[in-house]
Design a protein around this motif. Structure first.
Motif, PDB file in Angstrom:
ATOM      1  N   GLN A 177       0.827  -1.204   0.000  1.00 21.65           N
ATOM      2  CA  GLN A 177       0.000   0.000   0.000  1.00 21.65           C
ATOM      3  C   GLN A 177       0.870   1.267   0.000  1.00 21.65           C
ATOM      4  O   GLN A 177       0.509   2.275  -0.618  1.00 21.65           O
ATOM      5  CB  GLN A 177      -0.944  -0.005   1.206  1.00 21.65           C
ATOM      6  CG  GLN A 177      -2.037  -1.057   1.136  1.00 21.65           C
ATOM      7  CD  GLN A 177      -1.521  -2.479   1.300  1.00 21.65           C
ATOM      8  OE1 GLN A 177      -0.744  -2.765   2.213  1.00 21.65           O
ATOM      9  NE2 GLN A 177      -1.944  -3.386   0.419  1.00 21.65           N
ATOM     10  N   PHE A 209       0.269   4.094  -2.843  1.00 16.81           N
ATOM     11  CA  PHE A 209      -0.244   5.426  -2.530  1.00 16.81           C
ATOM     12  C   PHE A 209       0.837   6.456  -2.221  1.00 16.81           C
ATOM     13  O   PHE A 209       0.544   7.649  -2.140  1.00 16.81           O
ATOM     14  CB  PHE A 209      -1.201   5.361  -1.330  1.00 16.81           C
ATOM     15  CG  PHE A 209      -2.342   4.403  -1.524  1.00 16.81           C
ATOM     16  CD1 PHE A 209      -3.193   4.520  -2.607  1.00 16.81           C
ATOM     17  CD2 PHE A 209      -2.558   3.367  -0.631  1.00 16.81           C
ATOM     18  CE1 PHE A 209      -4.239   3.634  -2.805  1.00 16.81           C
ATOM     19  CE2 PHE A 209      -3.610   2.478  -0.807  1.00 16.81           C
ATOM     20  CZ  PHE A 209      -4.451   2.609  -1.899  1.00 16.81           C
ATOM     21  N   ARG A 233       0.371  10.931  -1.977  1.00 16.33           N
ATOM     22  CA  ARG A 233      -0.002  11.515  -0.679  1.00 16.33           C
ATOM     23  C   ARG A 233       1.071  11.181   0.355  1.00 16.33           C
ATOM     24  O   ARG A 233       1.781  10.178   0.226  1.00 16.33           O
ATOM     25  CB  ARG A 233      -1.378  11.020  -0.223  1.00 16.33           C
ATOM     26  CG  ARG A 233      -1.455   9.548   0.094  1.00 16.33           C
ATOM     27  CD  ARG A 233      -2.863   9.139   0.537  1.00 16.33           C
ATOM     28  NE  ARG A 233      -3.821   9.241  -0.560  1.00 16.33           N
ATOM     29  CZ  ARG A 233      -4.932   9.968  -0.510  1.00 16.33           C
ATOM     30  NH1 ARG A 233      -5.226  10.664   0.576  1.00 16.33           N
ATOM     31  NH2 ARG A 233      -5.761   9.997  -1.531  1.00 16.33           N
ATOM     32  N   SER A 247      -5.495  -2.941  -1.811  1.00 17.89           N
ATOM     33  CA  SER A 247      -5.165  -1.579  -2.244  1.00 17.89           C
ATOM     34  C   SER A 247      -6.296  -0.983  -3.074  1.00 17.89           C
ATOM     35  O   SER A 247      -6.594   0.213  -2.965  1.00 17.89           O
ATOM     36  CB  SER A 247      -3.859  -1.575  -3.036  1.00 17.89           C
ATOM     37  OG  SER A 247      -2.767  -1.932  -2.208  1.00 17.89           O
ATOM     38  N   GLU A 263      -8.195   2.361  -2.228  1.00 18.36           N
ATOM     39  CA  GLU A 263      -8.238   3.445  -3.219  1.00 18.36           C
ATOM     40  C   GLU A 263      -9.656   3.963  -3.412  1.00 18.36           C
ATOM     41  O   GLU A 263      -9.881   5.182  -3.472  1.00 18.36           O
ATOM     42  CB  GLU A 263      -7.674   2.970  -4.551  1.00 18.36           C
ATOM     43  CG  GLU A 263      -7.541   4.055  -5.589  1.00 18.36           C
ATOM     44  CD  GLU A 263      -6.808   3.590  -6.829  1.00 18.36           C
ATOM     45  OE1 GLU A 263      -6.338   4.458  -7.588  1.00 18.36           O
ATOM     46  OE2 GLU A 263      -6.706   2.373  -7.053  1.00 18.36           O
TER      47      GLU A 263
END
Length: 231
Positions: A21, A25, A29, A222, A226
């Motif tokens: 993850q 991501f 972020r 994931s 998301e």
């Protein structure tokens, strides 16, 4: 810019629990991975996480991390933009389970952490399949790196945890309740119950995963996260 994402790992785990993850991501972020083994009460763990966290953040926790996440949502609801509870338990520790932890703690303090972890992370906590042994080996490595003190403190925190059903009923943020279909430790029925308590929660059962879907079925997990982050 997307809000920061706080990830809280399960007992005796660290950032490696969320390796896939972080890769998925981390480019879009900020990701924060505070420790959850420095204190022996859930309230103190949550307080320490909040002290080092951004002002507002998305929050996801697995197992013990989910228990800490619920406490954070209870004491600082205005700081949490969305919540993901994975393979976790909103209930207080039962007296029987609390008593069962005492011999484990004694054995770990006597230097038997590897043996206790081998018994605790029974293969049936994970889904059957060719990847199970690799995940178990990673879990064991994380546990050895965490060490005896973390095991004792986290065990005490779990023994003393409070019931969080009222916290779930009050949630009014995008919430994901996620569980591996083969999770024998925190079973699917408990997550169905949790999702019923939470207004407008999304429930996601991950096929082919047990207690650690972030590692067992990383792509499906994931994808669920998301979709939650996009709500």
């Amino acid at each position: 810019m997307s809000e920061p994402l706080l990830l809280l790992p399960g007992m005796m785990c660290d950032a490696r629990l969320f390796g896939p993850q972080i890769m998925a991501f981390g480019q879009e972020r900020a990701i924060h991975l505070p420790p959850v083994g420095l204190h022996d009460r859930i309230e103190a763990i949550a307080e320490a996480v909040l002290a080092g966290a951004p002002h507002r953040f998305a929050l996801a926790g697995l197992s013990l991390g989910g228990i800490v996440a619920m406490e954070i949502a209870r004491v600082a609801p205005n700081r949490v933009t969305r919540l993901a509870l994975m393979d976790t338990n909103p209930l207080a520790e039962t007296p029987a389970m609390a008593a069962d932890r005492e011999p484990q703690i004694a054995r770990v303090m006597a230097g038997l952490l590897p043996e206790v972890m081998q018994e605790e992370m029974k293969p049936n906590y994970l889904a059957p399949g060719p990847g199970r042994q690799e995940v178990l080996e990673l879990v064991m490595q994380m546990a050895m790196d965490q060490g005896e003190g973390v095991f004792v403190r986290q065990s005490r925190a779990l023994q003393r945890r409070i019931d969080q059903q009222s916290t779930l009923r009050k949630l009014n943020i995008p919430t994901l309740v996620l569980c591996g279909e083969h999770d024998a430790l925190c079973p699917v029925k408990r997550h169905e119950f949790m999702a019923e308590l939470i207004p407008s929660a999304d429930l996601m059962i991950i096929p082919g995963a047990g207690h650690l879907p972030t590692l067992e079925q990383p792509n499906a997990t994931s994808a669920a996260l998301e979709a939650w982050l996009a709500r």
